[in-house]
Design an enzyme around this catalytic site. Sequence first.
Site, PDB file in Angstrom:
ATOM      1  N   HIS A  13       0.859  -1.203   0.000  1.00 63.63           N
ATOM      2  CA  HIS A  13       0.000   0.000   0.000  1.00 63.63           C
ATOM      3  C   HIS A  13       0.887   1.242   0.000  1.00 63.63           C
ATOM      4  CE1 HIS A  13      -3.774   2.174   1.693  1.00 63.63           C
ATOM      5  NE2 HIS A  13      -2.901   3.099   1.318  1.00 63.63           N
ATOM      6  N   HIS A  15       1.421   5.387  -1.852  1.00 69.24           N
ATOM      7  CA  HIS A  15       0.997   6.492  -2.723  1.00 69.24           C
ATOM      8  C   HIS A  15       2.238   7.086  -3.370  1.00 69.24           C
ATOM      9  CE1 HIS A  15      -3.062   6.536  -0.895  1.00 69.24           C
ATOM     10  NE2 HIS A  15      -2.405   6.142   0.184  1.00 69.24           N
ATOM     11  N   LYS A  99      -9.543  -0.466  -5.357  1.00 69.14           N
ATOM     12  CA  LYS A  99      -9.508   0.252  -4.084  1.00 69.14           C
ATOM     13  C   LYS A  99     -10.834   0.937  -3.822  1.00 69.14           C
ATOM     14  CE  LYS A  99      -7.859   2.040  -0.327  1.00 69.14           C
ATOM     15  NZ  LYS A  99      -6.716   2.906  -0.130  1.00 69.14           N
ATOM     16  N   HIS A 174      -4.494  -0.354   6.270  1.00 74.53           N
ATOM     17  CA  HIS A 174      -3.970   0.488   7.359  1.00 74.53           C
ATOM     18  C   HIS A 174      -4.843   0.480   8.613  1.00 74.53           C
ATOM     19  CE1 HIS A 174      -6.756   3.189   5.379  1.00 74.53           C
ATOM     20  NE2 HIS A 174      -5.912   3.563   4.450  1.00 74.53           N
TER      21      HIS A 174
HETATM   22  C1  NCD Z   1      -3.562   9.146   1.924  1.00 80.63           C
HETATM   23  C2  NCD Z   1      -3.130  10.107   0.828  1.00 80.63           C
HETATM   24  O1  NCD Z   1      -2.579  11.186   1.169  1.00 80.63           O
HETATM   25  O2  NCD Z   1      -3.305   9.809  -0.343  1.00 80.63           O
HETATM   26  N1  NCD Z   1      -3.601   9.848   3.169  1.00 80.63           N
HETATM   27  C3  NCD Z   1      -3.523   9.313   4.400  1.00 80.63           C
HETATM   28  O3  NCD Z   1      -3.679  10.056   5.374  1.00 80.63           O
HETATM   29  N2  NCD Z   1      -3.259   8.045   4.594  1.00 80.63           N
HETATM   30  C4  NCD Z   1      -4.872   8.529   1.566  1.00 80.63           C
HETATM   31  C5  NCD Z   1      -5.219   7.357   2.444  1.00 80.63           C
HETATM   32  O4  NCD Z   1      -4.638   6.276   2.311  1.00 80.63           O
HETATM   33  O5  NCD Z   1      -6.077   7.512   3.314  1.00 80.63           O
HETATM   34 ZN    ZN Z   2      -3.255   5.104   1.702  1.00 78.25          ZN
END
Ligand code: NCD
Ligand code: ZN
Length: 345
Positions: A13, A15, A99, A174
């Site tokens: 996981h 980003h 997702k 998460h």
């Molecule tokens: C994530 C993001 O910034 O894309 N932010 C976070 O607080 N975890 C999105 C997510 O996974 O919730």
């Molecule tokens: Zn995330």
Amino acid sequence: MQSIEITRPDDWHVHLRDDPVLRDTVKDISRYFGRAIVMPNLATPVTNVEMASQYRRRILAHLADDSAFEPMMTLYLTDRTTTETVKQAGQSGLIRAFKFYPAGATTNADAGVQKMESIYPLFEEMTLQRIPLLIHGEVADPGVDVFDREAVFIDRHLDHLVKSFPELKIVFEHISTAGAVQFMQSSPANVAATIAVHHLLYNRNHLLADGMKSLYYCMPILKERADQQALIKAATSGSSKYFLGSDSAPHAQSAKEDCSGCAAGAYTAHAAIELYAEVFDEAGALDKLEGFASHFGASFYGLPRNSDTIQLEKRPWLVADRLSFGDQHLVPIRSGQEIRWSVTA
Ligand code: NCD
Ligand code: ZN
């Protein structure tokens, strides 16, 4: 134990965002991870196979020539996603998961799903196509306390979902509460959970008790120390239901330190495996790191394990105050401080 060798880990996981910051995020994620599940919540969400294929090419363009890192692509579910899209995803061989974001639950989730139960037909098709469903497990209902959003999601939606789709692979992403760990303990084998390293390292005191710190603001929000302890126990238990998903989520320093609304997300890709090693070492469970970081995720997704290894050593290094983030900067977790573990080979 002062050093440990483990099968090359994967991050289930992460980003990475998009150009112009891919240069920086791809460099960090590909340091030691063999593969990563790449989240589709770009400013324009990745909602179909063609978009994912183009996004993958943009990621690959930033990989070093000798890198074997593999980005694993996902699609973002919206109220307009069709069973045809799920079929195409299944046939593409490119899409590893879908997702689910409840509309408005987190960063770039505005295009998410209004009512989970209305897309149950898509989950049926995912079951047929054998594509896992990744869940952001929080309600976005403004009437629900921000610290209770995960617990309420379990009660209102997840429990029913899991009972309704015994054949669908579901990842509860998460997880952040002792209640989620409890839910996981009694869940069937088709359900797994990722645990982010910031939820293992920190609790809401780090966020709120010593001056409010935007660095630690993320979704799901950091919870109590008892929740943190339950997560550490789960991650280090050796149970294959839990595996590594860093949820590394970069935001420019200006977006994190914006007093009119701090962006949610913590950046850990610069040091993720080292930080997990610290947690497992602290818990006296270094021998459980390899399963969590390198074995259980691959098994759940039905993929082979990575064939090479990395070596970690208890040798401190200093994290920079700020990291380059496209034409801006970001403040990473542990900024300006030491991390006790290093990767040596
Ligand atoms: C994530 C993001 O910034 O894309 N932010 C976070 O607080 N975890 C999105 C997510 O996974 O919730
Ligand atoms: Zn995330």
